[in-house]
Design a protein around this motif. Structure first.
Motif, PDB file in Angstrom:
ATOM      1  N   VAL A   9      69.097 -47.913  38.428  1.00 36.09           N
ATOM      2  CA  VAL A   9      69.217 -49.294  37.960  1.00 36.09           C
ATOM      3  C   VAL A   9      67.995 -50.060  38.435  1.00 36.09           C
ATOM      4  O   VAL A   9      67.596 -49.939  39.586  1.00 36.09           O
ATOM      5  N   LEU A  54      73.336 -55.509  34.388  1.00 35.81           N
ATOM      6  CA  LEU A  54      72.455 -54.551  35.055  1.00 35.81           C
ATOM      7  C   LEU A  54      71.463 -54.000  34.045  1.00 35.81           C
ATOM      8  O   LEU A  54      71.775 -53.873  32.863  1.00 35.81           O
ATOM      9  N   PHE A  56      69.765 -50.748  33.197  1.00 32.83           N
ATOM     10  CA  PHE A  56      69.773 -49.302  33.450  1.00 32.83           C
ATOM     11  C   PHE A  56      68.425 -48.687  33.098  1.00 32.83           C
ATOM     12  O   PHE A  56      67.814 -49.030  32.096  1.00 32.83           O
ATOM     13  N   LEU A 102      78.051 -49.104  42.714  1.00 36.15           N
ATOM     14  CA  LEU A 102      76.665 -49.551  42.646  1.00 36.15           C
ATOM     15  C   LEU A 102      76.165 -49.689  44.075  1.00 36.15           C
ATOM     16  O   LEU A 102      76.752 -50.421  44.871  1.00 36.15           O
TER      17      LEU A 102
END
Length: 136
Positions: A9, A54, A56, A102
């Motif tokens: 990420v 987020l 990616f 995460l």
């Protein structure tokens, strides 16, 4: 020990792309967002959850995905001197339909791991196959 597959990420979004090289500032912004989302009691307030976006890292193209941060799942990662070196939160990724973890470190690394696979790997590391059977 077998490693758990990780999804990388980026710690920045398009609006913070100008801070790409300022790892400390990005970490603090990322941490503040995760902490705020983790404290949100949207179920108690009868509201829809506010998604955490987020970015990616994908081999073909980067994708922005909204994830739901589990309530009260924010955990600091501390070193031996009790200094914060990162944090982790449990998230629900809609397209995976699974709870994931995460993990973000101050050095600028962030990744997502499957919660079940992570727990299995930790149990094997500590010598437990399941809660009753010990590995020899």
């Amino acid at each position: 020990m077998k490693t758990v597959p990780k999804t990388l990420v980026h710690m920045h979004l398009p609006q913070t792309a100008h801070l790409k090289d300022d790892v400390v500032k990005l970490y603090l912004l990322f941490r503040e967002r995760a902490l705020r989302k983790s404290r949100n009691k949207y179920v108690d307030k009868c509201e829809n959850p506010v998604l955490m976006i987020l970015n990616f890292n994908h081999p073909i193209f980067d994708a922005q995905v909204g994830v739901i941060v589990s309530h009260k799942s924010f955990k600091q990662i501390l070193n031996d001197k009790d200094e914060e070196i990162g944090f982790s939160v449990e998230i629900f990724v809609p397209f995976r339909q699974e709870v994931q973890v995460l993990t973000v470190y101050k050095i600028g690394k962030a990744f997502i791991e499957d919660k079940e696979e992570l727990e299995k790997a930790l149990q094997k590391k500590h010598g437990y196959r399941d809660k009753k059977t010990k590995i020899k």
